[in-house]
Design a protein around this motif. Sequence first.
Motif, PDB file in Angstrom:
ATOM      1  N   ASP A  12       0.891  -1.119   0.061  1.00 40.12           N
ATOM      2  CA  ASP A  12      -0.199   0.091   0.026  1.00 40.12           C
ATOM      3  C   ASP A  12       0.764   1.290  -0.122  1.00 40.12           C
ATOM      4  N   ARG A  51      -0.738   4.453   1.009  1.00 41.77           N
ATOM      5  CA  ARG A  51      -1.272   4.573   2.488  1.00 41.77           C
ATOM      6  C   ARG A  51      -2.551   5.003   2.496  1.00 41.77           C
ATOM      7  N   VAL A  52      -3.415   4.370   1.504  1.00 39.06           N
ATOM      8  CA  VAL A  52      -4.694   4.554   1.319  1.00 39.06           C
ATOM      9  C   VAL A  52      -5.832   3.030   1.782  1.00 39.06           C
ATOM     10  N   ARG A  88      -6.716   1.556   4.176  1.00 40.09           N
ATOM     11  CA  ARG A  88      -7.734   1.751   5.451  1.00 40.09           C
ATOM     12  C   ARG A  88      -8.835   2.675   5.086  1.00 40.09           C
ATOM     13  N   ASP A  89      -8.427   3.763   4.354  1.00 41.79           N
ATOM     14  CA  ASP A  89      -9.363   5.030   3.987  1.00 41.79           C
ATOM     15  C   ASP A  89     -10.270   4.451   2.936  1.00 41.79           C
ATOM     16  N   TYR A  90      -9.712   3.605   1.835  1.00 40.64           N
ATOM     17  CA  TYR A  90     -10.555   3.367   0.758  1.00 40.64           C
ATOM     18  C   TYR A  90     -11.537   1.855   0.946  1.00 40.64           C
ATOM     19  N   ASP A 114     -13.202  -0.478   3.839  1.00 41.31           N
ATOM     20  CA  ASP A 114     -13.871  -0.478   5.150  1.00 41.31           C
ATOM     21  C   ASP A 114     -13.367  -2.006   5.809  1.00 41.31           C
ATOM     22  N   GLU A 121      -7.294   7.939  -7.665  1.00 34.42           N
ATOM     23  CA  GLU A 121      -8.338   7.970  -6.681  1.00 34.42           C
ATOM     24  C   GLU A 121      -9.470   6.837  -6.794  1.00 34.42           C
ATOM     25  N   ARG A 133      -9.705   3.341  -4.819  1.00 30.79           N
ATOM     26  CA  ARG A 133     -10.982   3.098  -4.095  1.00 30.79           C
ATOM     27  C   ARG A 133     -11.826   1.982  -4.337  1.00 30.79           C
ATOM     28  N   TYR A 192     -10.287  -1.315  -3.392  1.00 32.57           N
ATOM     29  CA  TYR A 192     -10.156  -1.586  -1.925  1.00 32.57           C
ATOM     30  C   TYR A 192     -11.518  -1.759  -1.502  1.00 32.57           C
TER      31      TYR A 192
END
Length: 320
Positions: free
Chosen positions: A8, A11-12, A14-16, A18, A290, A294, A297
């Motif tokens: 990763d 570093r996205v 966990r944000d993208y 759930d 993005e 998104r 993930y």
Amino acid sequence: MKIVVLDDYQRVARDYGDFGALPEADVDVRHEHLDPTELIAALSDAEVVVAMRERTPFPAEVFERLPRLRLLVTTGMNNAAIDLEAAAAHGVTVSGTAMYGATKSSNTAELTWALILACRRHVVTEDRALRDGRWQTTIGTDLAGSTLGVLGLGRMGTQVARIGQAFDMRVTAWSENLTEQRAAEAGATLVSREELFAGSDVLTIHLKLSERTTGLVGPAELAAMKPSAVLINTSRGPIVDESALVAALIAGRIAGAGLDVYGVEPLPLGNPLRGAPRTVLLPHLGYVTERSLRGMYEQVVEDIAAWQAGAPVRVLAAPA
């Protein structure tokens, strides 16, 4: 349930995705690439592993050393770095994700054109020159009226071809099973492989990596290209013989190259491509947007949840 998410870089994850919605999930997200000596130790207690594209190989010997592994999720629906037969033999389910979520994205096609324009108008060279206090050090090459050669006219190649038409370029194409009708539907003219290399002012690669396409662009193909032509590769690195490409660039047998993919990734510090002249080099950014990440993930979490429920989705299997 231990879940390890590999590579990763942005570093996205966990944000993208759930991951918190997964019951009893212990999630370990790795931001740096793990070399083979580190990989087994990092994954030794993982029941689920998430792989980013083909960055981390999973051959038979890796599955043999990971007896706890039960689900391997890869972003994308094809991953040549995973031995699917070995996964099945070791009881590991392999699931994928649609590359761009629910929509068809042109992000790699867009990056292809970023590289084409950067090479033809010397964007990187002029940026560096301007910062060093120099002004107008190169002469650009017009796209209008020139020939765009597309090696592989699938979904991505077709998107690139249609943009070429908008630049008033003549578009030619070749791949092993391409027909005149299919080429015409994409606004291209079917030519022979030899004609493609010899006639293109910009030659762009959009093939899947396979035994048949590995090394397809080698010394003979590069020698057939115009000295004024540029080579663009946003597909897979091993399709191009990198040593032959470096030699062609150093000798001035082609005018330049725009690359987003390499035989070894991340590109090693000592790789000769780093010092090759007239190149624009990017770190495999074709799908790195993005929307793309998104969507990936989000579907990674869907894959894990479905597997937990006993009904895995988007399962990948070795050809029969």
